[in-house]
Design a protein around this motif. Structure first.
Motif, PDB file in Angstrom:
ATOM      1  N   SER A   7       0.707 -11.761 -11.298  1.00  0.00           N
ATOM      2  CA  SER A   7       2.039 -11.182 -11.426  1.00  0.00           C
ATOM      3  C   SER A   7       2.478 -10.539 -10.125  1.00  0.00           C
ATOM      4  N   ALA A  11       5.538 -11.728  -7.815  1.00  0.00           N
ATOM      5  CA  ALA A  11       6.620 -10.821  -7.416  1.00  0.00           C
ATOM      6  C   ALA A  11       6.840 -10.875  -5.912  1.00  0.00           C
ATOM      7  N   TYR A 243      15.546 -13.831 -13.062  1.00  0.00           N
ATOM      8  CA  TYR A 243      14.179 -14.064 -13.523  1.00  0.00           C
ATOM      9  C   TYR A 243      13.276 -12.889 -13.171  1.00  0.00           C
ATOM     10  N   LEU A 244      13.372 -12.400 -11.920  1.00  0.00           N
ATOM     11  CA  LEU A 244      12.547 -11.270 -11.510  1.00  0.00           C
ATOM     12  C   LEU A 244      12.856 -10.018 -12.332  1.00  0.00           C
ATOM     13  N   ALA A 246      13.973  -9.964 -15.408  1.00  0.00           N
ATOM     14  CA  ALA A 246      13.418 -10.164 -16.748  1.00  0.00           C
ATOM     15  C   ALA A 246      11.897 -10.044 -16.745  1.00  0.00           C
ATOM     16  N   LYS A 247      11.271 -10.493 -15.664  1.00  0.00           N
ATOM     17  CA  LYS A 247       9.811 -10.514 -15.588  1.00  0.00           C
ATOM     18  C   LYS A 247       9.227  -9.157 -15.238  1.00  0.00           C
ATOM     19  N   PHE A 248       9.851  -8.447 -14.292  1.00  0.00           N
ATOM     20  CA  PHE A 248       9.268  -7.220 -13.765  1.00  0.00           C
ATOM     21  C   PHE A 248      10.119  -5.980 -14.000  1.00  0.00           C
TER      22      PHE A 248
END
Length: 297
Positions: A7, A11, A243-244, A246-248
């Protein structure tokens, strides 16, 4: 630990790629330097972005249209600030200023967001954030003055720097408007709507350019330029940011603020042969220090 490392690596890689994609817009603005008309680039860029995102957003937009239709004025304002002011004027700026100047001027946007949010009463400023403003704004002034204090008391500003400063203010307003305009709509659908609004604002200027210089607007080189700015600093960068986030999480994704100006400077040096001057280094460090203080927890 094994789950954390991929992860973290994702990032870091994502931040670098997206920062370079966003910085590519200022590189193109300078590299193009008026060869392809500015507002034609802006119109085709955002229209391609809107059409490219539409298949993924049409269902949500249709379902939420009753609520969206009540806020079309805000949608238009966000599109004007974020896509129109940060479109054609930036490409015009590239004729008379460097990509490094454009990138560093834009780097001050988060501090301006904080300052405006405080002025309208939606944000409280802590003492450390007062320091951030006191650092960043002189940094912008130093870059606008190109290291010469006399410039600040005369009318010798480069036109491109002034246009970049206006575009940065537009980006500041866009950051304040984008979520509050349609809080219950996904980031991709918001971007689709704002891109369409921005394209509509650029259309009259694009039509004028097409009548004045059709060979420049409709050349093979122009269409390659339109596709590049639509795909790389357009759909690719905005989808990657979504996306970033939502992911982080949006807080970590906001750290992109630090990476884009650095990418702009490095790409300007590598691709355009621009060498940073002492005032770039001093002004850039002041801006980045101010941004770091303004957004840190």
């Amino acid at each position: 630990m094994e789950q954390t490392r991929p992860s973290a690596a994702l990032a870091i890689i994502g931040f670098i790629i997206i920062a370079c994609a966003l910085a590519a817009n200022t590189i193109l603005a300078r590299a193009n330097a008026g060869e392809v008309p500015a507002f034609s680039i802006a119109f085709f860029r955002w229209m391609i972005v809107a059409l490219g995102l539409a298949p993924f957003c049409v269902r949500e937009i249709s379902a939420k249209w009753p609520a969206i239709s009540k806020r079309l004025g805000m949608v238009a304002a966000a599109g004007f600030c974020g896509m129109f002011l940060c479109g054609g004027p930036v490409y015009v700026a590239g004729v008379t200023t460097t990509a490094i100047n454009i990138g560093l001027i834009f780097a001050a946007a988060p501090v301006n967001v904080l300052l405006i949010a405080w002025s309208i009463g939606s944000e409280k400023i802590k003492p450390v954030q007062v320091v951030s403003i006191a650092l960043a704004l002189p940094g912008v002034a130093l870059i606008l003055a190109r290291g010469s204090p006399e410039t600040l008391t005369s009318v010798n500003f480069a036109p491109g720097d002034i246009l970049a400063f206006i575009a940065m203010l537009g980006w500041t307003a866009y950051n304040l408007l984008q979520v509050s305009t349609l809080p219950d709509v996904s980031s991709l659908s918001r971007t689709c709507l704002f891109a369409f609004a921005g394209a509509c604002f650029s259309l009259p200027f694009c039509l004028y350019e097409a009548l004045e210089a059709p060979q420049a607007v409709f050349s093979a080189h122009a269409f390659a330029t339109y596709l590049f700015v639509a795909i790389v600093p357009g759909i690719g960068a905005y989808a990657g940011l979504a996306y970033l986030a939502a992911k982080f999480g949006s807080v970590r994704a906001s750290l992109m603020t630090y990476v884009v100006p650095i990418a702009s400077v490095l790409l300007s040096m590598l691709l355009l042969g621009e060498g940073p001057s002492a005032y770039h280094v001093i002004g850039g460090l002041l801006i980045l220090a101010g941004v770091w203080l303004s957004v840190r927890r």
